[in-house]
Structures are given as C-alpha cells and as structure tokens.
Write a protein that holds these residues in place. Structure first.
Motif, PDB file in Angstrom:
ATOM      1  N   LYS A 168       0.837  -1.183   0.000  1.00  0.00           N
ATOM      2  CA  LYS A 168       0.000   0.000   0.000  1.00  0.00           C
ATOM      3  C   LYS A 168       0.883   1.248   0.000  1.00  0.00           C
ATOM      4  CE  LYS A 168      -3.678  -2.351   2.564  1.00  0.00           C
ATOM      5  NZ  LYS A 168      -4.501  -2.361   3.804  1.00  0.00           N
ATOM      6  N   VAL A 169       0.532   2.215  -0.876  1.00  0.00           N
ATOM      7  CA  VAL A 169       1.309   3.442  -1.028  1.00  0.00           C
ATOM      8  C   VAL A 169       0.382   4.631  -0.834  1.00  0.00           C
ATOM      9  CG1 VAL A 169       2.816   4.814  -2.513  1.00  0.00           C
ATOM     10  CG2 VAL A 169       2.872   2.301  -2.642  1.00  0.00           C
ATOM     11  N   LEU A 170       0.800   5.581  -0.017  1.00  0.00           N
ATOM     12  CA  LEU A 170       0.017   6.785   0.251  1.00  0.00           C
ATOM     13  C   LEU A 170       0.705   7.992  -0.376  1.00  0.00           C
ATOM     14  CD1 LEU A 170      -2.198   8.455   1.660  1.00  0.00           C
ATOM     15  CD2 LEU A 170      -0.766   8.420   3.741  1.00  0.00           C
ATOM     16  N   PHE A 171      -0.056   8.747  -1.169  1.00  0.00           N
ATOM     17  CA  PHE A 171       0.427   9.987  -1.791  1.00  0.00           C
ATOM     18  C   PHE A 171      -0.264  11.157  -1.111  1.00  0.00           C
ATOM     19  CE2 PHE A 171       0.782   6.621  -4.923  1.00  0.00           C
ATOM     20  CZ  PHE A 171       2.055   6.809  -5.443  1.00  0.00           C
TER      21      PHE A 171
ATOM     22  N   GLU B 249      -5.427  14.196   7.026  1.00  0.00           N
ATOM     23  CA  GLU B 249      -6.088  13.122   6.294  1.00  0.00           C
ATOM     24  C   GLU B 249      -5.129  11.939   6.106  1.00  0.00           C
ATOM     25  OE1 GLU B 249      -8.344  12.380   1.979  1.00  0.00           O
ATOM     26  OE2 GLU B 249      -7.656  14.393   2.554  1.00  0.00           O
ATOM     27  N   ALA B 250      -3.862  12.244   5.858  1.00  0.00           N
ATOM     28  CA  ALA B 250      -2.854  11.200   5.683  1.00  0.00           C
ATOM     29  C   ALA B 250      -2.684  10.385   6.962  1.00  0.00           C
ATOM     30  CB  ALA B 250      -1.529  11.815   5.267  1.00  0.00           C
TER      31      ALA B 250
ATOM     32  N   LEU C  94       1.057   0.829   5.714  1.00  0.00           N
ATOM     33  CA  LEU C  94       1.592   1.382   4.472  1.00  0.00           C
ATOM     34  C   LEU C  94       3.014   0.913   4.225  1.00  0.00           C
ATOM     35  CD1 LEU C  94       0.350   5.081   4.723  1.00  0.00           C
ATOM     36  CD2 LEU C  94      -0.702   3.189   3.462  1.00  0.00           C
ATOM     37  N   SER C  95       3.282   0.614   2.967  1.00  0.00           N
ATOM     38  CA  SER C  95       4.643   0.273   2.567  1.00  0.00           C
ATOM     39  C   SER C  95       5.452   1.537   2.288  1.00  0.00           C
ATOM     40  CB  SER C  95       4.624  -0.614   1.319  1.00  0.00           C
ATOM     41  OG  SER C  95       3.873  -1.779   1.535  1.00  0.00           O
ATOM     42  N   VAL C  96       4.812   2.516   1.627  1.00  0.00           N
ATOM     43  CA  VAL C  96       5.514   3.728   1.195  1.00  0.00           C
ATOM     44  C   VAL C  96       4.640   4.944   1.459  1.00  0.00           C
ATOM     45  CG1 VAL C  96       6.668   4.921  -0.717  1.00  0.00           C
ATOM     46  CG2 VAL C  96       6.724   2.409  -0.598  1.00  0.00           C
ATOM     47  N   LEU C  97       5.264   6.019   1.921  1.00  0.00           N
ATOM     48  CA  LEU C  97       4.614   7.320   2.065  1.00  0.00           C
ATOM     49  C   LEU C  97       5.311   8.305   1.129  1.00  0.00           C
ATOM     50  CD1 LEU C  97       2.852   9.512   3.462  1.00  0.00           C
ATOM     51  CD2 LEU C  97       4.674   9.689   5.201  1.00  0.00           C
ATOM     52  N   VAL C  98       4.530   8.899   0.218  1.00  0.00           N
ATOM     53  CA  VAL C  98       5.057   9.905  -0.718  1.00  0.00           C
ATOM     54  C   VAL C  98       4.358  11.220  -0.392  1.00  0.00           C
ATOM     55  CG1 VAL C  98       5.429  10.534  -3.120  1.00  0.00           C
ATOM     56  CG2 VAL C  98       5.352   8.111  -2.465  1.00  0.00           C
ATOM     57  N   THR C  99       5.113  12.214   0.029  1.00  0.00           N
ATOM     58  CA  THR C  99       4.469  13.451   0.475  1.00  0.00           C
ATOM     59  C   THR C  99       5.156  14.689  -0.085  1.00  0.00           C
ATOM     60  OG1 THR C  99       3.774  14.735   2.423  1.00  0.00           O
ATOM     61  CG2 THR C  99       5.862  13.530   2.581  1.00  0.00           C
ATOM     62  N   ASP C 100       4.318  15.722  -0.278  1.00  0.00           N
ATOM     63  CA  ASP C 100       4.826  17.050  -0.605  1.00  0.00           C
ATOM     64  C   ASP C 100       5.352  17.684   0.681  1.00  0.00           C
ATOM     65  OD1 ASP C 100       5.412  19.350  -1.925  1.00  0.00           O
ATOM     66  OD2 ASP C 100       3.345  20.108  -1.923  1.00  0.00           O
ATOM     67  N   MET C 101       6.182  18.742   0.543  1.00  0.00           N
ATOM     68  CA  MET C 101       6.753  19.374   1.715  1.00  0.00           C
ATOM     69  C   MET C 101       5.941  20.556   2.189  1.00  0.00           C
ATOM     70  SD  MET C 101       9.196  17.611   2.782  1.00  0.00           S
ATOM     71  CE  MET C 101       9.820  18.797   3.964  1.00  0.00           C
ATOM     72  N   ARG C 102       5.581  21.441   1.262  1.00  0.00           N
ATOM     73  CA  ARG C 102       4.918  22.684   1.647  1.00  0.00           C
ATOM     74  C   ARG C 102       3.416  22.496   1.516  1.00  0.00           C
ATOM     75  NH1 ARG C 102       7.961  27.822  -0.857  1.00  0.00           N
ATOM     76  NH2 ARG C 102       6.855  28.766   0.908  1.00  0.00           N
ATOM     77  N   MET C 103       2.747  22.344   2.653  1.00  0.00           N
ATOM     78  CA  MET C 103       1.296  22.188   2.694  1.00  0.00           C
ATOM     79  C   MET C 103       0.757  23.055   3.816  1.00  0.00           C
ATOM     80  SD  MET C 103       0.769  18.053   2.157  1.00  0.00           S
ATOM     81  CE  MET C 103       1.705  17.644   3.630  1.00  0.00           C
ATOM     82  N   PRO C 104      -0.455  23.590   3.666  1.00  0.00           N
ATOM     83  CA  PRO C 104      -1.061  24.396   4.739  1.00  0.00           C
ATOM     84  C   PRO C 104      -1.309  23.529   5.974  1.00  0.00           C
ATOM     85  CG  PRO C 104      -2.679  23.918   3.023  1.00  0.00           C
ATOM     86  CD  PRO C 104      -1.361  23.468   2.490  1.00  0.00           C
ATOM     87  N   GLY C 105      -1.246  24.148   7.123  1.00  0.00           N
ATOM     88  CA  GLY C 105      -1.430  23.385   8.361  1.00  0.00           C
ATOM     89  C   GLY C 105      -0.165  22.612   8.686  1.00  0.00           C
ATOM     90  N   THR C 106      -0.314  21.333   8.877  1.00  0.00           N
ATOM     91  CA  THR C 106       0.840  20.475   9.163  1.00  0.00           C
ATOM     92  C   THR C 106       1.623  20.252   7.875  1.00  0.00           C
ATOM     93  OG1 THR C 106      -0.427  19.366  10.901  1.00  0.00           O
ATOM     94  CG2 THR C 106       1.559  18.256  10.112  1.00  0.00           C
ATOM     95  N   ASP C 107       2.906  20.585   7.900  1.00  0.00           N
ATOM     96  CA  ASP C 107       3.691  20.478   6.666  1.00  0.00           C
ATOM     97  C   ASP C 107       4.248  19.064   6.487  1.00  0.00           C
ATOM     98  OD1 ASP C 107       5.756  20.277   8.473  1.00  0.00           O
ATOM     99  OD2 ASP C 107       6.594  22.259   8.068  1.00  0.00           O
TER     100      ASP C 107
ATOM    101  N   LEU D 173       7.364  17.953   6.458  1.00  0.00           N
ATOM    102  CA  LEU D 173       8.424  17.539   7.366  1.00  0.00           C
ATOM    103  C   LEU D 173       7.839  16.986   8.661  1.00  0.00           C
ATOM    104  CD1 LEU D 173      11.387  17.300   8.088  1.00  0.00           C
ATOM    105  CD2 LEU D 173      11.333  19.688   8.868  1.00  0.00           C
ATOM    106  N   THR D 174       6.811  17.666   9.169  1.00  0.00           N
ATOM    107  CA  THR D 174       6.156  17.178  10.390  1.00  0.00           C
ATOM    108  C   THR D 174       5.535  15.810  10.159  1.00  0.00           C
ATOM    109  OG1 THR D 174       5.682  19.453  11.054  1.00  0.00           O
ATOM    110  CG2 THR D 174       4.434  17.714  12.141  1.00  0.00           C
ATOM    111  N   LEU D 175       4.912  15.636   8.988  1.00  0.00           N
ATOM    112  CA  LEU D 175       4.303  14.352   8.666  1.00  0.00           C
ATOM    113  C   LEU D 175       5.366  13.249   8.567  1.00  0.00           C
ATOM    114  CD1 LEU D 175       1.838  12.658   7.848  1.00  0.00           C
ATOM    115  CD2 LEU D 175       2.208  13.405   5.482  1.00  0.00           C
TER     116      LEU D 175
END
Length: 344
Positions: free
Chosen positions: A3-6, A36-37, A46-59, A61-63
């Motif tokens: 399972k992969v989360l984007f 939501e993530a 989850l096997s893999v987490l793929v995330t953007d860095m700059r997001m409103p609220g919790t960014d 890096l925190t995730l």
C-alpha cells in the motif's frame, strides 16, 4: 498487497499521480492534507509514504517525522517543487527519506522507479524482520529443547545413581540376613521367603522407572492409589481439602501397591487415614496411616510386610518418602507412609 500513500494539497498533482500509478501492482491511497494522511496511516499498514513538503497546516516535514516515529518501517519519499538545499538537508536528516523527487517529475524515469524501489526496500525489511523473528523463535525452541534434554539427562543420571544405591543396599541387606546379623525381619523368616519378597519389591520398583516428577491433585492421587490397589485400600480424607502436590507420585503409588499386595487375598480392605501438615514455602507433609488387623494375617505375612517396609523405606529416601511400620503381636498394627512434598 503493498500500500502506497500519496499526500499533496494540490488536487491536480494528486490527479496526475492517480493516472500515473493506475496500472501499478499496489493499492494507492491519496490525501490532500497531513491530517487526512495520518487518518489513513492509522487504518492501513503502508509500505511507502510519498508526500509534498509545503502544505497548509501540518507540513510535510512534520508528517515525515510522525511517520518515522510511529511507523518506522514505512519507506518515506518526498515529492516537492521546493528544492532549497537547506530545506532538503533538514528533510533528509530529520525525516530519513528514501528518495527526494523534484517537481515536475518524469513518471517513467523518476516517480515510478523510485516507488518500486521503495516497495522493494520495504519488502526486504519485512522479510528481514520475519527471518529475525523466526530465528529468535527457533533459537528459543532450541534452547528449550536443550534445557529439556539436559534435565532428562540429569534426571536419568540421578535415577541411575538411586538405582545403584538401592541395589547396593538391597544386596547388603541380603548378606546381613544370610549371615544372621539382621534381627529386624525376624528369625522365623525362611530364606526363600526373604528372597521372593526382595525380588517382588525390586522388580516392582524397576517397573515404575524412570522417575517422573509431576503435578497431581490430592483427590486424583487418592483415586489413583485406590485404583492401583484394586480397591483394597480405603483412604479417609477431608473432602474439603483440594490442592495440588508436586513430586514422584509413581513411587508413592507403588509403595501402596506393594504393601497391599503383601496382605492375604482374604484381607479385603485396608483402612488408611490421611492427614497433612502444611509449612512454609509451600512445603507439605502427607501422612498415610494404614491400620492392619493383625488377627487376619499370619507370621509369614507379617514378615513379608516387615521386609517390604525395610526395603521401601530405604528406596524412599531418594523421593522424600519414609515407611514406618509398627507391626507387633498386638491386635492392630500401623504402617505410616510419610511423604515430604510441595504444594503446587
């Protein structure tokens, strides 16, 4: 299935990723925020987490730091258009990411290969941990087997030493009788009778080897004694007392079997009173008091009982069992079987 989360706050980016991975052999999840993530991560392995860095609220890096702490085996990948070197270093150092992919990306050359590699890395971790756990379980099993084997060898060695001691004492006892040194068994006992009784006791003792220390309920112990004595013994005991004893029950049952067998067949039932004395550290003394109507047995039977008691008392030292006969020319005689054991 892996399972992969984007995670990305831009819907067009998530749509592009959705189209890109639609034919990939893993289940894809999509989230537009860190909150939501996290909700998805709490419900799925989850096997893999793929995330953007700059997001409103919790960014991002925190995730990443959250995922690293709570789900350390999940492989972390950054997909971001923010490529400032200092931020990338912080992300790498604090989030321990597997890959850093910059936007825009090339699906076939960058994104898909990176995710596939991340999945392979995750699967290798799972396989490694599984092998390690299996190895640990096997090592524990081997250790338990070795301990059991060592205990059995120690028990067998102890039992062999006991057998040697019993044999040595038995033949010594025999020699003393033949020489006329021992007066404890009575002068009226014939040599044939003496030898026959020794043989019967000794062979019965051998038949119950090897010695086994087990746990038995006192009520079950009483039933086993009565059963092995063909219901020729009646044990009076407080029915409210219910506890377990630990020790060599086979030897104790054998003692009763031999003593009852020495009585003539027309002696139907032997009455026995059982009392217990409980001490510290779960120590408990069981005292079986067998009452023998001496009017029902002749001199030869008395001598057989005396010989058996002498032999069993010597054998019983290895099992904390003592046999104390009081068989005189009176109306009622007593044989006390004393067992020092522990309450389990």
């Amino acid at each position: 299935m892996n399972k992969v989360l984007f995670v990305d706050d831009e819907s067009n980016v998530l749509s592009a990723i959705r189209r890109c991975v639609i034919d990939e052999p893993y289940k894809a999840f999509f989230a537009s925020s860190a909150q939501e993530a996290i909700a998805i991560m709490e419900k799925n392995e989850l096997s893999v987490l793929v995330t953007d860095m700059r997001m409103p609220g919790t960014d991002g890096l925190t995730l990443l730091k959250f995922a690293k702490e709570k789900y350390p085996r999940t492989v972390r990948v950054v997909l971001s258009g923010y490529t400032q070197l200092s931020q990338m270093l912080v992300t790498i150092n604090q989030g321990e990411i597997f890959r850093f992919i910059t936007k825009p990306w090339d699906s076939e050359q960058e994104l898909l290969p990176a995710i596939r590699q991340a999945i392979d890395y995750y699967n290798l971790q799972v396989e490694r941990d599984t092998l390690r756990d299996n190895l640990a379980k096997r090592n524990l099993s081997y250790q338990n087997i070795l301990k059991l084997m060592e205990k059995r060898l120690a028990d067998e060695k102890h039992e062999l030493n006991n057998l040697k001691e019993v044999s040595s004492w038995m033949f010594s006892f025999w020699r003393k009788y033949i020489k006329g040194v021992s007066d404890s068994i009575g002068n009226s006992t014939s040599l044939d009778q003496f030898v026959d009784e020794i043989e019967a006791v000794y062979l019965t003792f051998l038949s119950q080897l090897p010695a086994v220390e087990d746990v038995k309920n006192v009520s079950s112990l009483i039933n086993d004694i009565v059963k092995d004595c063909n219901n020729r013994v009646r044990i009076n005991h407080d029915s409210n007392a219910d506890y377990n004893t630990r020790g060599n029950h086979k030897f104790l049952i054998m003692v009763f079997k031999i003593l009852v067998h020495d009585l003539p067949e027309d002696y139907k039932v032997v009455t026995c009173d059982l009392t217990e004395n409980k001490g510290r550290d779960k120590k408990i003394d069981l005292v079986f008091d067998l009452s023998v109507n001496l009017k029902k047995i002749n001199a030869n039977d008395k001598n057989r009982l005396k010989i058996s008691c002498a032999l069993l008392n010597r054998m019983g030292k290895s099992y904390n069992v003592s046999i104390l006969p009081d068989i005189k020319d009176e109306e009622v005689g007593h044989i006390r079987v004393h067992w020092e054991t522990t309450e389990d």
